[in-house]
Write an enzyme that holds these catalytic residues in place. Sequence first.
Site, short mmCIF file in Angstrom:
data_model
loop_
_atom_site.label_atom_id
_atom_site.label_comp_id
_atom_site.label_asym_id
_atom_site.label_seq_id
_atom_site.Cartn_x
_atom_site.Cartn_y
_atom_site.Cartn_z
N CYS A 141 0.84 -1.20 0.00
CA CYS A 141 0.00 0.00 0.00
C CYS A 141 0.88 1.26 0.00
O CYS A 141 1.73 1.43 0.87
CB CYS A 141 -0.91 -0.02 1.23
SG CYS A 141 -1.82 1.50 1.48
N HIS A 199 -3.73 0.75 8.53
CA HIS A 199 -4.35 0.50 7.22
C HIS A 199 -5.81 0.15 7.38
O HIS A 199 -6.16 -0.88 7.93
CB HIS A 199 -3.63 -0.62 6.46
CG HIS A 199 -4.20 -0.84 5.10
ND1 HIS A 199 -3.77 -0.13 4.00
CD2 HIS A 199 -5.21 -1.64 4.67
CE1 HIS A 199 -4.48 -0.50 2.93
NE2 HIS A 199 -5.35 -1.42 3.32
N ASN A 234 -13.28 9.51 -0.85
CA ASN A 234 -13.83 8.66 -1.89
C ASN A 234 -13.87 7.21 -1.39
O ASN A 234 -12.94 6.76 -0.71
CB ASN A 234 -12.97 8.75 -3.16
CG ASN A 234 -12.99 10.14 -3.76
OD1 ASN A 234 -13.98 10.85 -3.65
ND2 ASN A 234 -11.89 10.54 -4.38
N HIS A 251 -8.51 7.94 3.33
CA HIS A 251 -7.92 9.27 3.36
C HIS A 251 -8.99 10.32 3.16
O HIS A 251 -9.94 10.11 2.41
CB HIS A 251 -6.82 9.42 2.30
CG HIS A 251 -7.23 9.03 0.91
ND1 HIS A 251 -7.30 7.72 0.52
CD2 HIS A 251 -7.61 9.77 -0.15
CE1 HIS A 251 -7.70 7.66 -0.76
NE2 HIS A 251 -7.90 8.89 -1.18
N HIS A 301 -9.41 14.08 1.74
CA HIS A 301 -8.82 15.17 0.98
C HIS A 301 -9.22 16.49 1.65
O HIS A 301 -10.40 16.69 1.95
CB HIS A 301 -9.37 15.20 -0.45
CG HIS A 301 -9.07 13.99 -1.28
ND1 HIS A 301 -8.08 13.98 -2.25
CD2 HIS A 301 -9.63 12.76 -1.31
CE1 HIS A 301 -8.06 12.79 -2.84
NE2 HIS A 301 -8.99 12.03 -2.30
P1 5GP Z 1 -8.36 8.84 -4.27
O1 5GP Z 1 -8.72 8.98 -5.72
O2 5GP Z 1 -7.98 7.44 -3.91
O3 5GP Z 1 -9.41 9.43 -3.36
O4 5GP Z 1 -7.13 9.79 -4.07
C1 5GP Z 1 -5.82 9.34 -4.03
C2 5GP Z 1 -4.94 10.57 -4.01
O5 5GP Z 1 -3.63 10.17 -3.66
C3 5GP Z 1 -4.84 11.27 -5.38
O6 5GP Z 1 -5.27 12.62 -5.24
C4 5GP Z 1 -3.37 11.15 -5.73
O7 5GP Z 1 -2.87 12.30 -6.38
C5 5GP Z 1 -2.71 10.93 -4.38
N1 5GP Z 1 -1.48 10.13 -4.43
C6 5GP Z 1 -1.30 8.95 -5.09
N2 5GP Z 1 -0.06 8.48 -4.88
C7 5GP Z 1 0.56 9.38 -4.06
C8 5GP Z 1 1.87 9.44 -3.50
O8 5GP Z 1 2.72 8.56 -3.69
N3 5GP Z 1 2.15 10.52 -2.72
C9 5GP Z 1 1.22 11.51 -2.47
N4 5GP Z 1 1.62 12.52 -1.68
N5 5GP Z 1 -0.01 11.48 -2.98
C10 5GP Z 1 -0.34 10.42 -3.78
ZN ZN Z 2 -2.28 1.23 3.69
#
Ligand code: 5GP
Ligand code: ZN
Length: 114
Positions: free
Chosen positions: A4, A46, A85, A98, A100
Amino acid sequence: MSECVFCKIVAKELPSDVVYEDDAIIAFRDINPVAPVHILVIPKRHIKSLQDTEPQDEQLLGALLSVARKVASEQGLEGYRVATNIGKDGGQVIEHLHFHVIGGRPLAELPSLG
Ligand code: 5GP
Ligand code: ZN
């Protein structure tokens, strides 16, 4: 080692721009920001998504939202969005819970996240 990405960030196996950290929670800047401020607030443990939380996670969920409020204040945001999400159809790409925290410009109305 966990596969992850966010667990790797928690373990400092991957670099990130951390803006908040305590025993249970870490917050760091999104690598692909959709607004001038785009921070992700995550539990260190996690958990796949909000849908995978249990009643005993209520305190943690409250703490995650408190951290979202705190980092938004520290970033000088007055109006902003907190979003999570859930699942593929909910737009979730990283399967580690997470929130945002997005702001720094006027945001579109939902359902557009950006
Ligand atoms: P989701 O679409 O799962 O709600 O959002 C995942 C978020 O994680 C996305 O906005 C993406 O840009 C961010 N993200 C993905 N990989 C990484 C990473 O390795 N480092 C950071 N800082 N953000 C990440
Ligand atoms: Zn995780």
